[in-house]
Scaffold this motif. Structure first.
Motif, mmCIF file in Angstrom:
data_model
loop_
_atom_site.group_PDB
_atom_site.id
_atom_site.type_symbol
_atom_site.label_atom_id
_atom_site.label_comp_id
_atom_site.label_asym_id
_atom_site.label_seq_id
_atom_site.Cartn_x
_atom_site.Cartn_y
_atom_site.Cartn_z
ATOM 1 N N GLN A 5 88.674 -30.262 10.220
ATOM 2 C CA GLN A 5 88.563 -29.126 9.306
ATOM 3 C C GLN A 5 87.249 -29.156 8.541
ATOM 4 O OE1 GLN A 5 92.272 -29.889 7.235
ATOM 5 N NE2 GLN A 5 93.201 -28.020 8.078
ATOM 6 N N GLY A 6 86.824 -30.364 8.171
ATOM 7 C CA GLY A 6 85.564 -30.503 7.449
ATOM 8 C C GLY A 6 84.386 -30.024 8.276
ATOM 9 N N HIS A 7 84.390 -30.393 9.559
ATOM 10 C CA HIS A 7 83.311 -29.943 10.444
ATOM 11 C C HIS A 7 83.322 -28.420 10.591
ATOM 12 C CE1 HIS A 7 81.811 -33.816 11.485
ATOM 13 N NE2 HIS A 7 82.896 -34.220 12.142
ATOM 14 N N THR A 8 84.553 -27.848 10.676
ATOM 15 C CA THR A 8 84.668 -26.394 10.827
ATOM 16 C C THR A 8 84.114 -25.681 9.606
ATOM 17 O OG1 THR A 8 86.624 -26.634 12.224
ATOM 18 C CG2 THR A 8 86.277 -24.493 11.190
ATOM 19 N N ASP A 13 79.787 -22.615 6.932
ATOM 20 C CA ASP A 13 78.782 -22.516 5.870
ATOM 21 C C ASP A 13 77.376 -22.408 6.462
ATOM 22 O OD1 ASP A 13 80.686 -22.586 3.900
ATOM 23 O OD2 ASP A 13 80.463 -24.734 3.488
ATOM 24 N N ASP A 14 77.132 -23.176 7.510
ATOM 25 C CA ASP A 14 75.827 -23.101 8.181
ATOM 26 C C ASP A 14 75.600 -21.709 8.775
ATOM 27 O OD1 ASP A 14 75.304 -25.723 7.551
ATOM 28 O OD2 ASP A 14 75.890 -26.517 9.517
ATOM 29 N N ASP A 15 76.655 -21.129 9.345
ATOM 30 C CA ASP A 15 76.538 -19.778 9.901
ATOM 31 C C ASP A 15 76.185 -18.767 8.822
ATOM 32 O OD1 ASP A 15 77.089 -20.608 12.452
ATOM 33 O OD2 ASP A 15 79.196 -19.989 12.444
ATOM 34 N N VAL A 66 70.912 -9.704 13.837
ATOM 35 C CA VAL A 66 71.909 -9.806 12.769
ATOM 36 C C VAL A 66 73.257 -9.290 13.253
ATOM 37 C CG1 VAL A 66 72.609 -8.851 10.524
ATOM 38 C CG2 VAL A 66 70.278 -9.705 10.838
ATOM 39 N N GLU A 67 73.245 -8.165 13.938
ATOM 40 C CA GLU A 67 74.493 -7.583 14.423
ATOM 41 C C GLU A 67 75.209 -8.536 15.388
ATOM 42 O OE1 GLU A 67 76.164 -3.629 16.811
ATOM 43 O OE2 GLU A 67 74.098 -3.677 16.066
ATOM 44 N N ARG A 68 74.452 -9.097 16.322
ATOM 45 C CA ARG A 68 75.058 -10.033 17.284
ATOM 46 C C ARG A 68 75.636 -11.250 16.574
ATOM 47 N NH1 ARG A 68 70.409 -8.718 20.427
ATOM 48 N NH2 ARG A 68 69.360 -10.579 19.628
ATOM 49 N N PHE A 69 74.883 -11.774 15.616
ATOM 50 C CA PHE A 69 75.307 -12.994 14.937
ATOM 51 C C PHE A 69 76.524 -12.729 14.053
ATOM 52 C CE2 PHE A 69 74.719 -16.536 11.852
ATOM 53 C CZ PHE A 69 74.782 -17.576 12.762
ATOM 54 N N ALA A 70 76.538 -11.586 13.357
ATOM 55 C CA ALA A 70 77.665 -11.259 12.490
ATOM 56 C C ALA A 70 78.940 -11.054 13.310
ATOM 57 C CB ALA A 70 77.354 -10.003 11.676
ATOM 58 N N VAL A 71 78.820 -10.381 14.438
ATOM 59 C CA VAL A 71 79.980 -10.179 15.313
ATOM 60 C C VAL A 71 80.497 -11.529 15.822
ATOM 61 C CG1 VAL A 71 80.717 -9.252 17.545
ATOM 62 C CG2 VAL A 71 79.385 -7.826 15.982
ATOM 63 N N ARG A 72 79.573 -12.424 16.156
ATOM 64 C CA ARG A 72 79.960 -13.769 16.621
ATOM 65 C C ARG A 72 80.725 -14.513 15.527
ATOM 66 N NH1 ARG A 72 77.630 -18.670 15.792
ATOM 67 N NH2 ARG A 72 78.032 -20.315 17.342
ATOM 68 N N ALA A 78 86.815 -15.898 12.136
ATOM 69 C CA ALA A 78 87.864 -15.086 11.489
ATOM 70 C C ALA A 78 87.798 -15.209 9.968
ATOM 71 C CB ALA A 78 89.240 -15.485 12.003
ATOM 72 N N PRO A 79 86.654 -14.892 9.363
ATOM 73 C CA PRO A 79 86.524 -15.048 7.908
ATOM 74 C C PRO A 79 87.465 -14.109 7.152
ATOM 75 C CG PRO A 79 84.699 -13.765 8.780
ATOM 76 C CD PRO A 79 85.460 -14.279 9.966
ATOM 77 N N MET A 80 87.815 -14.518 5.926
ATOM 78 C CA MET A 80 88.703 -13.705 5.091
ATOM 79 C C MET A 80 88.115 -13.583 3.695
ATOM 80 S SD MET A 80 92.501 -15.069 6.217
ATOM 81 C CE MET A 80 92.134 -16.764 5.767
ATOM 82 N N ALA A 81 88.628 -12.609 2.947
ATOM 83 C CA ALA A 81 88.296 -12.411 1.534
ATOM 84 C C ALA A 81 86.786 -12.366 1.306
ATOM 85 C CB ALA A 81 88.965 -13.495 0.690
ATOM 86 N N ASP A 82 86.278 -13.242 0.407
ATOM 87 C CA ASP A 82 84.860 -13.203 0.023
ATOM 88 C C ASP A 82 83.941 -13.398 1.222
ATOM 89 O OD1 ASP A 82 85.714 -12.860 -2.513
ATOM 90 O OD2 ASP A 82 85.168 -14.860 -3.239
ATOM 91 N N ASP A 83 84.314 -14.309 2.125
ATOM 92 C CA ASP A 83 83.466 -14.589 3.284
ATOM 93 C C ASP A 83 83.351 -13.361 4.190
ATOM 94 O OD1 ASP A 83 82.986 -17.200 2.493
ATOM 95 O OD2 ASP A 83 84.747 -17.968 3.549
ATOM 96 N N LEU A 84 84.475 -12.686 4.408
ATOM 97 C CA LEU A 84 84.445 -11.486 5.242
ATOM 98 C C LEU A 84 83.604 -10.403 4.581
ATOM 99 C CD1 LEU A 84 85.359 -9.927 7.733
ATOM 100 C CD2 LEU A 84 87.428 -9.278 6.476
ATOM 101 N N ARG A 85 83.747 -10.252 3.245
ATOM 102 C CA ARG A 85 82.943 -9.255 2.523
ATOM 103 C C ARG A 85 81.458 -9.527 2.699
ATOM 104 N NH1 ARG A 85 86.505 -9.191 -2.180
ATOM 105 N NH2 ARG A 85 85.008 -10.487 -3.288
ATOM 106 N N GLU A 86 81.073 -10.817 2.670
ATOM 107 C CA GLU A 86 79.659 -11.146 2.811
ATOM 108 C C GLU A 86 79.138 -10.809 4.202
ATOM 109 O OE1 GLU A 86 76.447 -14.788 2.220
ATOM 110 O OE2 GLU A 86 78.540 -15.072 1.604
ATOM 111 N N VAL A 87 79.932 -11.088 5.233
ATOM 112 C CA VAL A 87 79.497 -10.784 6.601
ATOM 113 C C VAL A 87 79.367 -9.269 6.798
ATOM 114 C CG1 VAL A 87 80.099 -10.953 9.047
ATOM 115 C CG2 VAL A 87 80.505 -12.905 7.535
#
Length: 243
Positions: A5-8, A13-15, A66-72, A78-87
């Protein structure tokens, strides 16, 4: 948290950091394009203007990346909440930055025509107007990368200054066209350029609103639009000095 989980989490975060980096690079190019387009215009540098036109392809390429990377990210993380809003915000911002690059290209395309016409006084307003919108683009990208809601609000507040410049220039150029038909071609092109810069200010403000929402989850209150040009009434007795 398990090691897996830590690696994930670290990979995710790196993405997100890479996504912010791509947006920052794209914004930097858009800002440089606006500055270079106005510089070419004021120096009547047709060759420099054509370099701006050619450079627009770099912004288009970054938008696609950017579009390709965001879709990836969405597909794999499968980001949620704040992370999904940022993407999602990054996707929207890249589209806005591509449009800002188009405005810079449009300004540059008009430079060769203006270089062949006599200089008229209202053109002196454009460099300062260009500097303001370029700073707005720079600051709103800093706000996005640093998740700075206060800086985003400050960018929104600066849009009124851009509108005030545009309103003043609009009146002055209409007067110039009425006073001397020889000024019509140059004035019409300058009107389009001023409108392009005004739209860049609007787009920077839209991005600032996205950033603020992405950071706080709250919308900035509706801002009044200060473009008064639909209500301008120029009569033949007006002069450029009084506009």
């Amino acid at each position: 948290m398990t090691q897996s989980q830590g690696h994930t989490v670290k990979s995710f975060d790196d993405d997100l950091r890479q996504l912010r980096s791509l947006i920052s690079e794209m914004g930097g190019l858009a800002q440089e394009q606006i500055t270079a387009a106005i510089d070419a215009l004021t120096r009547r540098d047709s060759e420099g203007a054509m370099k701006v036109v050619a450079q627009d392809k770099s912004i288009d390429a970054l938008e696609a990346e950017v579009e390709r990377f965001a879709v990836r990210i969405i597909a794999l993380r499968a980001p949620m909440a704040d992370d999904l809003r940022e993407v999602i915000a990054a996707l929207k911002i890249s589209s806005v930055l591509e449009r800002i690059g188009d405005y810079a290209k449009n300004i540059a395309k008009r430079t060769p025509v203006l270089a062949e016409n006599s200089i008229i006084q209202p053109v002196s307003i454009l460099p300062e107007m260009g500097r303001i919108v370029a700073r707005m683009v720079r600051d709103v990208l800093d706000a996005f990368v640093n998740r700075d809601a206060e800086l985003a609000v400050a960018v929104c507040q600066r849009d009124k200054q851009v509108d005030d410049f545009y309103n003043s220039l609009f009146r002055a150029l209409l007067t110039y066209m009425m006073e001397n038909p020889h000024h019509i071609t140059a004035s019409a092109h300058l009107l389009f350029i001023a409108k392009n810069l005004e739209r860049v200010g609007d787009h920077a403000t839209n991005v600032a609103e996205m950033v603020h929402y992405g950071v706080t989850g709250e919308h900035i209150g509706e801002r009044p639009k200060a473009d008064a040009t639909p209500y301008v009434n120029i009569t033949p007795g007006d002069t450029a000095e009084g506009a």
